[in-house]
Motif scaffolding. Structure first.
Motif, PDB file in Angstrom:
ATOM      1  N   SER A  24     112.780 -43.454  29.283  1.00 30.37           N
ATOM      2  CA  SER A  24     111.375 -43.339  28.624  1.00 30.37           C
ATOM      3  C   SER A  24     111.537 -42.538  27.181  1.00 30.37           C
ATOM      4  N   GLY A  25     112.279 -41.443  27.407  1.00 30.93           N
ATOM      5  CA  GLY A  25     112.335 -40.518  26.314  1.00 30.93           C
ATOM      6  C   GLY A  25     111.010 -39.627  26.155  1.00 30.93           C
ATOM      7  N   ARG A  26     110.865 -39.003  25.030  1.00 28.01           N
ATOM      8  CA  ARG A  26     109.674 -38.350  24.759  1.00 28.01           C
ATOM      9  C   ARG A  26     108.579 -39.016  24.331  1.00 28.01           C
ATOM     10  N   ARG A  27     108.937 -40.223  23.549  1.00 21.74           N
ATOM     11  CA  ARG A  27     107.659 -41.089  22.995  1.00 21.74           C
ATOM     12  C   ARG A  27     108.537 -42.526  23.286  1.00 21.74           C
ATOM     13  N   PRO A  28     108.219 -43.247  24.500  1.00 22.24           N
ATOM     14  CA  PRO A  28     108.546 -44.599  24.816  1.00 22.24           C
ATOM     15  C   PRO A  28     108.406 -45.377  23.838  1.00 22.24           C
ATOM     16  N   VAL A  29     107.395 -45.645  23.006  1.00 23.47           N
ATOM     17  CA  VAL A  29     107.153 -46.447  22.002  1.00 23.47           C
ATOM     18  C   VAL A  29     107.038 -45.763  20.564  1.00 23.47           C
ATOM     19  N   PRO A  30     107.373 -46.140  19.529  1.00 22.17           N
ATOM     20  CA  PRO A  30     107.037 -45.457  18.290  1.00 22.17           C
ATOM     21  C   PRO A  30     105.660 -45.336  17.946  1.00 22.17           C
ATOM     22  N   ASP A  31     104.815 -46.201  18.200  1.00 21.63           N
ATOM     23  CA  ASP A  31     103.438 -45.921  17.882  1.00 21.63           C
ATOM     24  C   ASP A  31     102.560 -45.330  19.167  1.00 21.63           C
ATOM     25  N   GLY A  32     103.197 -45.029  20.226  1.00 19.70           N
ATOM     26  CA  GLY A  32     102.509 -44.367  21.333  1.00 19.70           C
ATOM     27  C   GLY A  32     102.661 -42.974  21.225  1.00 19.70           C
ATOM     28  N   VAL A  80      91.350 -43.733  44.893  1.00 24.09           N
ATOM     29  CA  VAL A  80      91.214 -42.743  43.513  1.00 24.09           C
ATOM     30  C   VAL A  80      90.365 -43.286  42.793  1.00 24.09           C
ATOM     31  N   PHE A  81      88.964 -42.485  42.398  1.00 23.81           N
ATOM     32  CA  PHE A  81      88.146 -43.178  41.614  1.00 23.81           C
ATOM     33  C   PHE A  81      88.645 -43.046  40.007  1.00 23.81           C
ATOM     34  N   GLN A  82      88.533 -44.145  39.286  1.00 22.51           N
ATOM     35  CA  GLN A  82      88.953 -44.146  38.013  1.00 22.51           C
ATOM     36  C   GLN A  82      90.588 -43.948  37.930  1.00 22.51           C
ATOM     37  N   SER A  83      91.370 -44.701  38.893  1.00 24.65           N
ATOM     38  CA  SER A  83      92.746 -44.506  39.067  1.00 24.65           C
ATOM     39  C   SER A  83      93.482 -44.702  37.648  1.00 24.65           C
ATOM     40  N   PRO A  84      94.520 -43.985  37.427  1.00 22.86           N
ATOM     41  CA  PRO A  84      95.132 -44.300  36.017  1.00 22.86           C
ATOM     42  C   PRO A  84      96.137 -45.629  36.389  1.00 22.86           C
ATOM     43  N   PRO A  85      96.506 -46.278  35.114  1.00 20.69           N
ATOM     44  CA  PRO A  85      97.487 -47.399  35.405  1.00 20.69           C
ATOM     45  C   PRO A  85      98.486 -47.296  36.212  1.00 20.69           C
ATOM     46  N   VAL A  86      99.082 -47.926  36.954  1.00 20.36           N
ATOM     47  CA  VAL A  86     100.348 -47.791  37.912  1.00 20.36           C
ATOM     48  C   VAL A  86     101.385 -49.026  37.491  1.00 20.36           C
ATOM     49  N   THR A 119     109.063 -49.929  26.972  1.00 17.12           N
ATOM     50  CA  THR A 119     108.012 -51.245  26.140  1.00 17.12           C
ATOM     51  C   THR A 119     106.926 -51.218  27.349  1.00 17.12           C
ATOM     52  N   THR A 120     107.147 -51.234  28.689  1.00 12.62           N
ATOM     53  CA  THR A 120     106.260 -51.518  29.577  1.00 12.62           C
ATOM     54  C   THR A 120     105.310 -50.088  29.609  1.00 12.62           C
ATOM     55  N   LEU A 121     105.919 -49.048  29.718  1.00 12.81           N
ATOM     56  CA  LEU A 121     104.949 -47.732  29.881  1.00 12.81           C
ATOM     57  C   LEU A 121     104.383 -47.610  28.594  1.00 12.81           C
ATOM     58  N   GLY A 122     104.973 -47.898  27.482  1.00 12.85           N
ATOM     59  CA  GLY A 122     104.319 -47.669  26.241  1.00 12.85           C
ATOM     60  C   GLY A 122     103.197 -48.696  26.133  1.00 12.85           C
ATOM     61  N   THR A 123     103.050 -49.762  26.718  1.00  9.94           N
ATOM     62  CA  THR A 123     101.958 -50.629  26.752  1.00  9.94           C
ATOM     63  C   THR A 123     100.998 -49.911  27.628  1.00  9.94           C
ATOM     64  N   LEU A 124     101.166 -49.502  28.508  1.00  5.77           N
ATOM     65  CA  LEU A 124     100.066 -49.108  29.454  1.00  5.77           C
ATOM     66  C   LEU A 124      99.435 -47.786  28.705  1.00  5.77           C
ATOM     67  N   LEU A 125     100.495 -46.834  28.162  1.00  5.21           N
ATOM     68  CA  LEU A 125      99.863 -45.716  27.483  1.00  5.21           C
ATOM     69  C   LEU A 125      98.925 -45.757  26.364  1.00  5.21           C
ATOM     70  N   LYS A 126      99.318 -47.020  25.770  1.00  7.98           N
ATOM     71  CA  LYS A 126      98.546 -47.529  24.364  1.00  7.98           C
ATOM     72  C   LYS A 126      96.919 -47.874  25.125  1.00  7.98           C
ATOM     73  N   ARG A 127      97.186 -48.649  26.215  1.00  6.25           N
ATOM     74  CA  ARG A 127      96.096 -49.093  26.731  1.00  6.25           C
ATOM     75  C   ARG A 127      95.082 -47.824  27.172  1.00  6.25           C
ATOM     76  N   VAL A 128      95.458 -46.750  27.626  1.00  7.89           N
ATOM     77  CA  VAL A 128      94.899 -45.669  28.137  1.00  7.89           C
ATOM     78  C   VAL A 128      94.241 -45.017  26.821  1.00  7.89           C
ATOM     79  N   ALA A 129      95.033 -45.004  25.940  1.00  8.77           N
ATOM     80  CA  ALA A 129      94.541 -44.399  24.815  1.00  8.77           C
ATOM     81  C   ALA A 129      93.288 -45.198  24.071  1.00  8.77           C
ATOM     82  N   LEU A 130      93.413 -46.359  24.025  1.00  8.84           N
ATOM     83  CA  LEU A 130      92.188 -47.194  23.344  1.00  8.84           C
ATOM     84  C   LEU A 130      91.001 -47.103  24.311  1.00  8.84           C
ATOM     85  N   SER A 131      91.205 -46.934  25.724  1.00  8.68           N
ATOM     86  CA  SER A 131      89.879 -46.984  26.688  1.00  8.68           C
ATOM     87  C   SER A 131      89.456 -45.395  26.469  1.00  8.68           C
ATOM     88  N   ALA A 132      90.185 -44.629  25.910  1.00  9.51           N
ATOM     89  CA  ALA A 132      89.496 -43.139  25.852  1.00  9.51           C
ATOM     90  C   ALA A 132      88.537 -42.860  24.843  1.00  9.51           C
TER      91      ALA A 132
END
Length: 132
Positions: A24-32, A80-86, A119-132
């Motif tokens: 994953s590195g420190r930033r899994p995707v450049p725009d995440g 878990v109420f409002q569980s994070p993406p897995v 790529t997959t982790l980055g997609t989930l992280l971007k989804r979380v950021a959009l819903s925040a």
């Protein structure tokens, strides 16, 4: 500047946890967001951390013992109420039906492919950021 995201990584195998971190590195995707990892070796530790809050995405090893990541994922989704993406790590592609049963948001196969995982982790992280 985006805030740092917290990714919980569960596996009874420290090598698998390390593979996830390195792939994953420190930033899994450049725009995440940048990520920091929280490692757990037991299901109890995972549930304790989720109770504390602040977890953006969970990566669960489906091959862990005594409780696999898919069973743990299903428990998280039920309890878990409002569980994070897995994101679950599967031992083989044929286990995709189990990932669906577990209600995982995404799945990748072991051994970890760095591009696929990031790529997959980055997609989930971007989804979380959009819903925040």
């Amino acid at each position: 500047m985006q805030p740092t995201a917290t990714v919980l990584v569960y596996s009874d195998d420290s090598t698998t946890r390390e593979q996830v971190r390195l792939a994953s590195g420190r930033r899994p995707v450049p725009d995440g967001p940048e990520v920091e990892f929280l490692e757990c070796a037991t299901p109890e530790a995972v549930l304790r951390e989720l109770d504390r809050g602040g977890i953006d995405v969970c990566v669960l090893d489906g091959e862990s013992v005594p409780m696999g990541g898919m069973g743990l994922c299903r428990q998280i989704k039920d309890e878990v109420f409002q569980s994070p993406p897995v994101l679950v790590l599967m031992g083989r592609p044929q286990d995709a039906w189990l990932a669906t049963w577990s209600r995982a948001d995404a799945a990748v196969t072991l051994p970890v492919d760095p591009v696929d995982l990031a790529t997959t982790l980055g997609t989930l992280l971007k989804r979380v950021a959009l819903s925040a």
